[in-house]
Design an enzyme around this catalytic site. Structure first.
Site, short mmCIF file in Angstrom:
data_model
loop_
_atom_site.label_atom_id
_atom_site.label_comp_id
_atom_site.label_asym_id
_atom_site.label_seq_id
_atom_site.Cartn_x
_atom_site.Cartn_y
_atom_site.Cartn_z
N LYS A 32 -22.90 -38.22 66.88
CA LYS A 32 -23.08 -38.23 68.34
C LYS A 32 -22.00 -37.40 69.05
O LYS A 32 -22.15 -37.10 70.23
CB LYS A 32 -23.12 -39.65 68.88
CG LYS A 32 -21.83 -40.43 68.85
CD LYS A 32 -22.04 -41.85 69.35
CE LYS A 32 -20.77 -42.68 69.30
NZ LYS A 32 -19.74 -42.23 70.24
N ASP A 33 -20.94 -37.02 68.32
CA ASP A 33 -19.89 -36.17 68.90
C ASP A 33 -20.13 -34.69 68.65
O ASP A 33 -19.36 -33.85 69.12
CB ASP A 33 -18.52 -36.54 68.32
CG ASP A 33 -18.04 -37.91 68.77
OD1 ASP A 33 -18.52 -38.40 69.81
OD2 ASP A 33 -17.19 -38.49 68.07
N ARG A 61 -24.18 -44.73 78.94
CA ARG A 61 -23.95 -46.16 79.09
C ARG A 61 -23.82 -46.54 80.55
O ARG A 61 -24.29 -47.60 80.98
CB ARG A 61 -22.70 -46.58 78.31
CG ARG A 61 -22.90 -46.54 76.80
CD ARG A 61 -21.61 -46.86 76.06
NE ARG A 61 -21.80 -46.81 74.61
CZ ARG A 61 -20.88 -46.38 73.75
NH1 ARG A 61 -19.71 -45.95 74.19
NH2 ARG A 61 -21.14 -46.37 72.45
N ARG A 113 -11.04 -44.01 77.96
CA ARG A 113 -10.87 -42.98 76.92
C ARG A 113 -9.91 -43.49 75.86
O ARG A 113 -9.29 -44.52 76.01
CB ARG A 113 -10.31 -41.70 77.56
CG ARG A 113 -11.30 -40.93 78.43
CD ARG A 113 -12.38 -40.21 77.65
NE ARG A 113 -11.87 -39.51 76.48
CZ ARG A 113 -11.26 -38.34 76.48
NH1 ARG A 113 -11.08 -37.69 77.62
NH2 ARG A 113 -10.84 -37.77 75.36
N ARG A 125 -8.84 -48.35 73.01
CA ARG A 125 -9.80 -48.96 73.93
C ARG A 125 -9.74 -50.48 73.84
O ARG A 125 -9.77 -51.17 74.87
CB ARG A 125 -11.21 -48.45 73.61
CG ARG A 125 -11.37 -46.96 73.86
CD ARG A 125 -12.77 -46.47 73.55
NE ARG A 125 -12.84 -45.02 73.62
CZ ARG A 125 -13.91 -44.33 73.92
NH1 ARG A 125 -15.04 -44.95 74.19
NH2 ARG A 125 -13.88 -43.01 73.98
#
Length: 312
Positions: A86-87, A135, A152, A158
């Site tokens: 997904k990156d 999201r 971030r 996180r």
């Protein structure tokens, strides 16, 4: 052309140095070593890891996590790069290919909170941390009262910010938490109809130079065809929409036999337009068929009012 890795050659994996990225690279290393290859890691810090005070959509997108790794491949300092798919930008630079997509981990998003069991239990106006525009729009579609705040940093950072009380809850990819043995932090996982995952979420992709037929052959046993076809369809939605991390777009495929059921959603960050959602399915046995399904879904999104983004 010789397509075999020489027995005395070493495969070097370029990887980011976050705990999750290292887990992923070590997982690939172990799989390749089990096949008889000699493998070592080359740890690197990317711009995406260094720039933490601004959202990715404002500083160049998720490609900031892969550019330095690609330079290492180009210069011959490394042979392969392991990425959270997904990156990975939807268009790879010329001369690079995805040589392998591995079997997917849990693709869902996870609700993480020290005090609340699920999104519905958050009080009015609670603060939820995420830097994903996808999201953000999906959360606001369910709970317009929530305050969505930027978040971030790597996974550990996180979680620390959450534990320090900066947020009432945060939303993370379930796959990363599970891979690091942090599954107990998941209060609940969002089902796809609640929070549609990002294209490629939960899957690992291995990038190589396109001219390395030897590596492509060596990586073939690690590939998982159902995952590869599914994420190809998802990524085709995003590519066709001009997708980048500056676009609030979700795409997720589920297999039923040889049919791939592909869902996508697009949201308006300004909140002026309703969430656009599309479902389509097709028999998929090749990458071309997967990409055609993704392009058809993107066309339906645009016809239903979704706006194109700018490629990154």
């Amino acid at each position: 052309m010789n397509t075999a890795i020489s027995p005395d050659s070493e495969i070097v994996i370029a990887t980011r140095e976050s705990r999750l990225a290292l887990w992923q690279a070590e997982h690939v290393q172990a799989r390749l070593q089990a096949l008889g290859h000699s493998v070592r890691l080359l740890g690197m810090t990317t711009k995406g890891d260094q720039i933490l005070d601004r959202s990715l959509s404002k500083v160049g997108g998720k490609g900031l996590f892969v550019k330095e790794l690609e330079v290492a491949l180009e210069e011959g300092r490394a042979d392969i790069a392991v990425h959270s798919l997904k990156d990975v930008p939807m268009e790879l630079p010329e001369g690079f290919v995805l040589a392998c997509v591995m079997e997917r981990e849990d693709p869902r998003d996870a609700f993480v909170s020290p005090n609340y069991a699920a999104l519905d239990f958050l009080p009015q106006g609670a603060t939820v941390g995420t830097s994903s525009l996808r999201r953000q729009v999906l959360l606001q579609a369910q709970r317009p009262d929530l305050r969505i705040a930027p978040l971030r940093g790597n996974l550990d950072t996180r979680l620390r910010k959450l534990d320090e009380g900066h947020y009432d809850a945060i939303v993370l990819a379930a796959a990363g938490l599970k891979r690091l043995g942090l599954e107990e932090r998941i209060r609940c996982a969002f089902e796809a109809d609640e929070m549609l995952p990002a294209a490629g979420q939960g899957a690992l992709g291995i990038e190589v130079r396109a001219d390395r037929a030897d590596l492509i052959a060596a990586l073939a046993p690690l590939a998982h065809e159902p995952t590869w076809l599914g994420v190809a369809a998802e990524r085709a939605v995003s590519r066709s929409m001009g997708g980048s991390c500056s676009m609030p777009l979700a795409a997720h495929g589920i297999w039923q036999g040889d049919e791939l059921f592909l869902r996508a959603a697009w949201g308006d960050l300004e909140g002026q337009l309703a969430l656009v959602q599309v479902d389509e399915h097709a028999t998929v046995t090749t990458l071309a068929e997967a990409e055609a399904l993704g392009e058809a879904v993107a066309q339906q999104l645009r016809a239903s009012g979704a706006r194109m983004g700018l490629s990154s």
